[in-house]
Design a protein around this motif. Structure first.
Motif, PDB file in Angstrom:
ATOM      1  N   LEU A 197       0.829  -1.203   0.000  1.00 35.73           N
ATOM      2  CA  LEU A 197       0.000   0.000   0.000  1.00 35.73           C
ATOM      3  C   LEU A 197       0.863   1.252   0.000  1.00 35.73           C
ATOM      4  N   ASN A 198       1.976   1.218   0.735  1.00 41.55           N
ATOM      5  CA  ASN A 198       2.875   2.364   0.776  1.00 41.55           C
ATOM      6  C   ASN A 198       3.479   2.640  -0.591  1.00 41.55           C
ATOM      7  N   ASN A 207       4.036  12.049  -0.529  1.00 41.86           N
ATOM      8  CA  ASN A 207       4.019  11.704   0.894  1.00 41.86           C
ATOM      9  C   ASN A 207       3.131  10.477   1.106  1.00 41.86           C
ATOM     10  N   PRO A 208       3.606   9.296   0.683  1.00 45.13           N
ATOM     11  CA  PRO A 208       2.766   8.096   0.715  1.00 45.13           C
ATOM     12  C   PRO A 208       2.320   7.688   2.117  1.00 45.13           C
ATOM     13  N   GLN A 213      -2.193   6.691   5.861  1.00 45.10           N
ATOM     14  CA  GLN A 213      -2.843   6.927   7.150  1.00 45.10           C
ATOM     15  C   GLN A 213      -4.248   7.493   6.969  1.00 45.10           C
ATOM     16  N   ARG A 214      -4.386   8.425   6.007  1.00 42.89           N
ATOM     17  CA  ARG A 214      -5.710   9.011   5.753  1.00 42.89           C
ATOM     18  C   ARG A 214      -6.689   7.961   5.226  1.00 42.89           C
ATOM     19  N   ILE A 215      -6.196   7.069   4.363  1.00 43.06           N
ATOM     20  CA  ILE A 215      -7.042   6.006   3.823  1.00 43.06           C
ATOM     21  C   ILE A 215      -7.490   5.065   4.933  1.00 43.06           C
ATOM     22  N   ILE A 271      -7.135  -3.361   4.953  1.00 37.18           N
ATOM     23  CA  ILE A 271      -7.227  -2.287   3.960  1.00 37.18           C
ATOM     24  C   ILE A 271      -7.217  -2.796   2.526  1.00 37.18           C
ATOM     25  N   LYS A 272      -6.363  -3.758   2.223  1.00 41.60           N
ATOM     26  CA  LYS A 272      -6.296  -4.237   0.840  1.00 41.60           C
ATOM     27  C   LYS A 272      -7.604  -4.914   0.425  1.00 41.60           C
ATOM     28  N   ASN A 273      -8.196  -5.693   1.327  1.00 42.69           N
ATOM     29  CA  ASN A 273      -9.491  -6.307   1.017  1.00 42.69           C
ATOM     30  C   ASN A 273     -10.561  -5.239   0.810  1.00 42.69           C
TER      31      ASN A 273
END
Length: 284
Positions: A197-198, A207-208, A213-215, A271-273
């Motif tokens: 994700l990063n 600024n990944p 973090q926002r996601i 998160i990925k799911n």
């Protein structure tokens, strides 16, 4: 869809068969009045959805669902009962059912619930195939003409925003990042699982870490909103659909327990799911 009916009352089984047949909801591949026999029979019938009574001799519906879930995790369950206890209904949902219907049954309600569960099952089955199909579909999309791609993008972003709005997070800063991330993936023919994700956030932001973090905050906020919906009404359409597709139902239940003060632990979001499911929603 293939249905299997488990109820010690033969009249209920016959009524359900008529509703499923007459409303063209699917095919009844088997039925049984004995839950112990049904456990063995279902392994050969291969149903998509099992409709089961809560209170039966030999084995109650909650125990039945729990046992069957161990060997057939992909089966969806609808439970019937005259019981109106909130604790009992909560236990039923925790065992893994999709919907709870109060007896005496109403044909209109049964049809509505079955159609809703069929949609959920279809979504789950599609998600399972997503890894192999999504990459192929996105590559095909990249070969379309610029005008067609532009039109398709507008459609999938609109669908994506609609889902985020239903979750109550369209106003979150992280939702803008989610839209940008999925837009990037579709445009470049990639999937969430192609990188971390990063690394993915770094493809469209300097600024990944902040983006990630926002996601995560937005995704968590969506789960909290769903948990509140579930506490108010277990049968809420938004709660029933997204708590089992965008999120893991068990984790949503943990968040509900935290809100009620029954636990000191929040639910967890994969998160990925979550992003994979959002991509599917946006392109279907």
């Amino acid at each position: 869809m293939n249905f299997y009916l488990v109820d010690d009352d033969s009249n209920i089984r016959n009524i359900l068969k008529l509703i499923i047949r007459d409303r063209k909801l699917g095919n009844v591949c088997g039925s049984c009045g004995d839950p112990v026999e049904a456990l063995e029979d279902i392994s050969f019938a291969h149903p998509d959805i099992v409709i089961v009574d809560l209170l039966m001799p030999e084995m109650d519906g909650i125990s039945f669902v729990s046992k069957l879930k161990q060997t057939n995790p992909d089966i969806a369950f609808i439970m019937l009962s005259q019981v109106s206890s909130k604790d009992m209904i909560s236990d039923a949902y925790e065992s893994g059912i999709e919907f709870y219907i109060h007896k005496p049954i109403n044909s209109v309600e049964v049809e509505s619930v079955i159609r809703t569960v069929c949609q959920t099952v279809t979504m789950r089955q599609t998600l399972e195939k997503m890894q192999s199909l999504l990459s192929h579909d996105l590559k095909q999309l990249s070969n379309h003409t610029a005008a067609t791609v532009k039109q398709t993008e507008k459609k999938y972003i609109t669908k994506l925003k609609n889902v985020l709005q239903k979750l109550g997070i369209i106003g979150e800063i992280g939702s803008k990042d989610i839209i940008a991330l999925i837009d990037f993936l579709v445009e470049h023919g990639q999937t969430v699982d192609d990188s971390t994700l990063n690394e993915l956030c770094g493809q469209f932001s300097d600024n990944p870490k902040s983006v990630e973090q926002r996601i995560r905050r937005a995704a968590n906020a969506g789960m909290v909103n769903l948990a509140h919906l579930g506490l108010e009404d277990y049968s809420n359409d938004i709660f029933m659909e997204y708590s089992t597709t965008l999120y893991n139902f068990e984790q949503v239940r943990k968040e509900m327990d935290f809100i009620r003060g029954k636990s000191d632990k929040h639910g967890n979001v994969k998160i990925k799911n979550f992003l994979n499911a959002l991509m599917l929603y946006s392109q279907n």
